[in-house]
Design a protein around this motif. Structure first.
Motif, PDB file in Angstrom:
ATOM      1  N   ARG A 217       0.850  -1.184   0.000  1.00 44.33           N
ATOM      2  CA  ARG A 217       0.000   0.000   0.000  1.00 44.33           C
ATOM      3  C   ARG A 217       0.889   1.239   0.000  1.00 44.33           C
ATOM      4  O   ARG A 217       2.005   1.190   0.509  1.00 44.33           O
ATOM      5  N   PRO A 218       0.389   2.369  -0.526  1.00 42.20           N
ATOM      6  CA  PRO A 218      -0.902   2.580  -1.189  1.00 42.20           C
ATOM      7  C   PRO A 218      -0.922   1.941  -2.569  1.00 42.20           C
ATOM      8  O   PRO A 218       0.098   1.830  -3.228  1.00 42.20           O
ATOM      9  N   ARG A 219      -2.122   1.558  -3.003  1.00 38.81           N
ATOM     10  CA  ARG A 219      -2.299   0.858  -4.267  1.00 38.81           C
ATOM     11  C   ARG A 219      -3.064   1.716  -5.259  1.00 38.81           C
ATOM     12  O   ARG A 219      -3.706   2.696  -4.885  1.00 38.81           O
ATOM     13  N   THR A 220      -3.020   1.290  -6.493  1.00 36.95           N
ATOM     14  CA  THR A 220      -3.846   1.885  -7.531  1.00 36.95           C
ATOM     15  C   THR A 220      -4.673   0.759  -8.155  1.00 36.95           C
ATOM     16  O   THR A 220      -4.298  -0.424  -8.044  1.00 36.95           O
ATOM     17  N   PRO A 221      -5.787   1.070  -8.826  1.00 39.76           N
ATOM     18  CA  PRO A 221      -6.581   0.013  -9.458  1.00 39.76           C
ATOM     19  C   PRO A 221      -5.777  -0.854 -10.421  1.00 39.76           C
ATOM     20  O   PRO A 221      -6.042  -2.055 -10.556  1.00 39.76           O
ATOM     21  N   ALA A 222      -4.752  -0.277 -11.064  1.00 38.06           N
ATOM     22  CA  ALA A 222      -3.956  -1.045 -12.022  1.00 38.06           C
ATOM     23  C   ALA A 222      -3.122  -2.145 -11.357  1.00 38.06           C
ATOM     24  O   ALA A 222      -2.710  -3.104 -12.016  1.00 38.06           O
ATOM     25  N   ASP A 223      -2.882  -2.013 -10.032  1.00 37.00           N
ATOM     26  CA  ASP A 223      -2.055  -2.998  -9.339  1.00 37.00           C
ATOM     27  C   ASP A 223      -2.677  -4.388  -9.337  1.00 37.00           C
ATOM     28  O   ASP A 223      -1.977  -5.389  -9.217  1.00 37.00           O
ATOM     29  N   HIS A 224      -3.987  -4.449  -9.441  1.00 40.60           N
ATOM     30  CA  HIS A 224      -4.669  -5.743  -9.349  1.00 40.60           C
ATOM     31  C   HIS A 224      -5.636  -5.945 -10.502  1.00 40.60           C
ATOM     32  O   HIS A 224      -6.736  -6.473 -10.324  1.00 40.60           O
ATOM     33  N   ALA A 225      -5.222  -5.541 -11.691  1.00 42.22           N
ATOM     34  CA  ALA A 225      -6.116  -5.640 -12.846  1.00 42.22           C
ATOM     35  C   ALA A 225      -6.560  -7.081 -13.094  1.00 42.22           C
ATOM     36  O   ALA A 225      -7.734  -7.356 -13.385  1.00 42.22           O
ATOM     37  N   GLY A 226      -5.634  -8.021 -12.972  1.00 37.30           N
ATOM     38  CA  GLY A 226      -5.980  -9.421 -13.203  1.00 37.30           C
ATOM     39  C   GLY A 226      -6.941  -9.950 -12.158  1.00 37.30           C
ATOM     40  O   GLY A 226      -7.899 -10.667 -12.492  1.00 37.30           O
ATOM     41  N   VAL A 227      -6.690  -9.609 -10.890  1.00 36.57           N
ATOM     42  CA  VAL A 227      -7.587 -10.050  -9.826  1.00 36.57           C
ATOM     43  C   VAL A 227      -8.968  -9.425 -10.016  1.00 36.57           C
ATOM     44  O   VAL A 227      -9.993 -10.072  -9.800  1.00 36.57           O
ATOM     45  N   ARG A 228      -8.990  -8.166 -10.448  1.00 37.60           N
ATOM     46  CA  ARG A 228     -10.269  -7.493 -10.661  1.00 37.60           C
ATOM     47  C   ARG A 228     -11.128  -8.258 -11.667  1.00 37.60           C
ATOM     48  O   ARG A 228     -12.331  -8.455 -11.474  1.00 37.60           O
ATOM     49  N   THR A 229     -10.501  -8.697 -12.746  1.00 41.90           N
ATOM     50  CA  THR A 229     -11.232  -9.458 -13.754  1.00 41.90           C
ATOM     51  C   THR A 229     -11.810 -10.739 -13.169  1.00 41.90           C
ATOM     52  O   THR A 229     -12.961 -11.107 -13.435  1.00 41.90           O
ATOM     53  N   ARG A 230     -11.020 -11.412 -12.328  1.00 40.41           N
ATOM     54  CA  ARG A 230     -11.489 -12.666 -11.730  1.00 40.41           C
ATOM     55  C   ARG A 230     -12.610 -12.423 -10.723  1.00 40.41           C
ATOM     56  O   ARG A 230     -13.570 -13.201 -10.650  1.00 40.41           O
ATOM     57  N   VAL A 231     -12.478 -11.341  -9.937  1.00 40.18           N
ATOM     58  CA  VAL A 231     -13.529 -11.027  -8.966  1.00 40.18           C
ATOM     59  C   VAL A 231     -14.837 -10.702  -9.677  1.00 40.18           C
ATOM     60  O   VAL A 231     -15.913 -11.151  -9.282  1.00 40.18           O
ATOM     61  N   LEU A 232     -14.750  -9.911 -10.735  1.00 38.21           N
ATOM     62  CA  LEU A 232     -15.956  -9.589 -11.502  1.00 38.21           C
ATOM     63  C   LEU A 232     -16.595 -10.855 -12.065  1.00 38.21           C
ATOM     64  O   LEU A 232     -17.826 -11.003 -12.070  1.00 38.21           O
ATOM     65  N   ALA A 233     -15.767 -11.779 -12.537  1.00 36.31           N
ATOM     66  CA  ALA A 233     -16.302 -13.044 -13.044  1.00 36.31           C
ATOM     67  C   ALA A 233     -16.994 -13.826 -11.936  1.00 36.31           C
ATOM     68  O   ALA A 233     -18.053 -14.440 -12.152  1.00 36.31           O
ATOM     69  N   ASP A 234     -16.408 -13.805 -10.736  1.00 32.82           N
ATOM     70  CA  ASP A 234     -17.041 -14.465  -9.591  1.00 32.82           C
ATOM     71  C   ASP A 234     -18.425 -13.879  -9.308  1.00 32.82           C
ATOM     72  O   ASP A 234     -19.336 -14.582  -8.863  1.00 32.82           O
ATOM     73  N   LEU A 235     -18.561 -12.575  -9.561  1.00 34.96           N
ATOM     74  CA  LEU A 235     -19.825 -11.882  -9.327  1.00 34.96           C
ATOM     75  C   LEU A 235     -20.786 -12.009 -10.512  1.00 34.96           C
ATOM     76  O   LEU A 235     -21.894 -11.471 -10.470  1.00 34.96           O
TER      77      LEU A 235
END
Length: 243
Positions: A217-235
């Motif tokens: 930390r601190p983070r930016t949204p780009a730090d976890h772009a891959g995880v974001r895609t997977r979380v959205l898929a989970d949702l």
């Protein structure tokens, strides 16, 4: 499950909560480690707030077991302040049931208000505060008890974008200073990825996905772009569609 490097401060086993014919939590298992920051995501009606209320001791109708090893504090989306009490008296509402001396309440409240950047507002009335200030007061009230587990039920949902960013930084700072375990219930995927050590997705009454986050930390949204895609898929959300 909690991180293997931490000991649990909260545990749920086989947690089931029904409302009439509707099962909201269905045999849910959960562990939260001491000092861990966990974010809980799920679609509307998936049971996120119900789980939080069970852990807070505000809902005792669930089957299974839910245990918290230590003290618990909660901050809700609506600050739930008492308008007939001055700001500092709202801060110390939770202290009297713990046997704290009344003579020490004012100094304790003022220190807590300074931490959330409300120094100078101790004698104000809650209705004179802005939305962001009221939410910071709610955090001061929650943290003044030095909880082992801090439950945050969409506390930034009613705030404008700039105030939300400021609140994210404040919560992160307060978490570092006080070191409670945190369970943040949110609809905002980016918020979860910016703040949490671990992101859980709730669906069909159970934890259906778990993602560990290791970026500093601190983070930016780009730090976890891959995880974001997977979380959205989970949702059940396609990348680019609203979460």
């Amino acid at each position: 499950m909690a991180s293997p490097l931490t000991t649990p401060v909260a545990q749920a086993r086989g947690l089931t909560r029904r409302f009439g014919d509707r099962t909201v939590l269905n045999g849910l298992d959960l562990e939260i480690g001491r000092g861990e920051f966990v974010a809980l995501l799920g679609r509307s009606g998936s049971g996120k707030s119900t789980l939080l209320k069970v852990l807070a001791g505000l809902d005792d109708a669930a089957e299974g077991t839910a245990e918290v090893h230590g003290t618990v504090s909660v901050a809700f989306q609506q600050p739930r302040l008492l308008p007939w009490r001055r700001v500092w008296r709202n801060v110390v509402l939770g202290l009297r049931r713990e046997g704290r001396s009344r003579s020490r309440e004012r100094p304790v409240a003022e220190r807590a208000l300074e931490e959330v950047r409300l120094a100078g507002h101790a004698d104000d009335w809650p209705l004179t505060l802005s939305g962001g200030e009221a939410q910071r007061l709610s955090l001061a009230r929650a943290l003044v008890r030095e909880p082992d587990l801090l439950l945050l039920d969409e506390p930034f949902g009613a705030l404008d974008a700039l105030t939300r960013i400021a609140m994210h930084r404040l919560v992160e700072d307060l978490w570092r200073r006080h070191a409670p375990a945190v369970l943040l219930v949110t609809h905002d995927v980016d918020e979860a990825l910016l703040l949490a050590d671990r992101v859980l997705v709730l669906g069909e009454g159970r934890i259906i996905a778990e993602h560990f986050l290791d970026r500093p930390r601190p983070r930016t949204p780009a730090d976890h772009a891959g995880v974001r895609t997977r979380v959205l898929a989970d949702l059940g959300v396609t990348e680019g569609a609203p979460a």
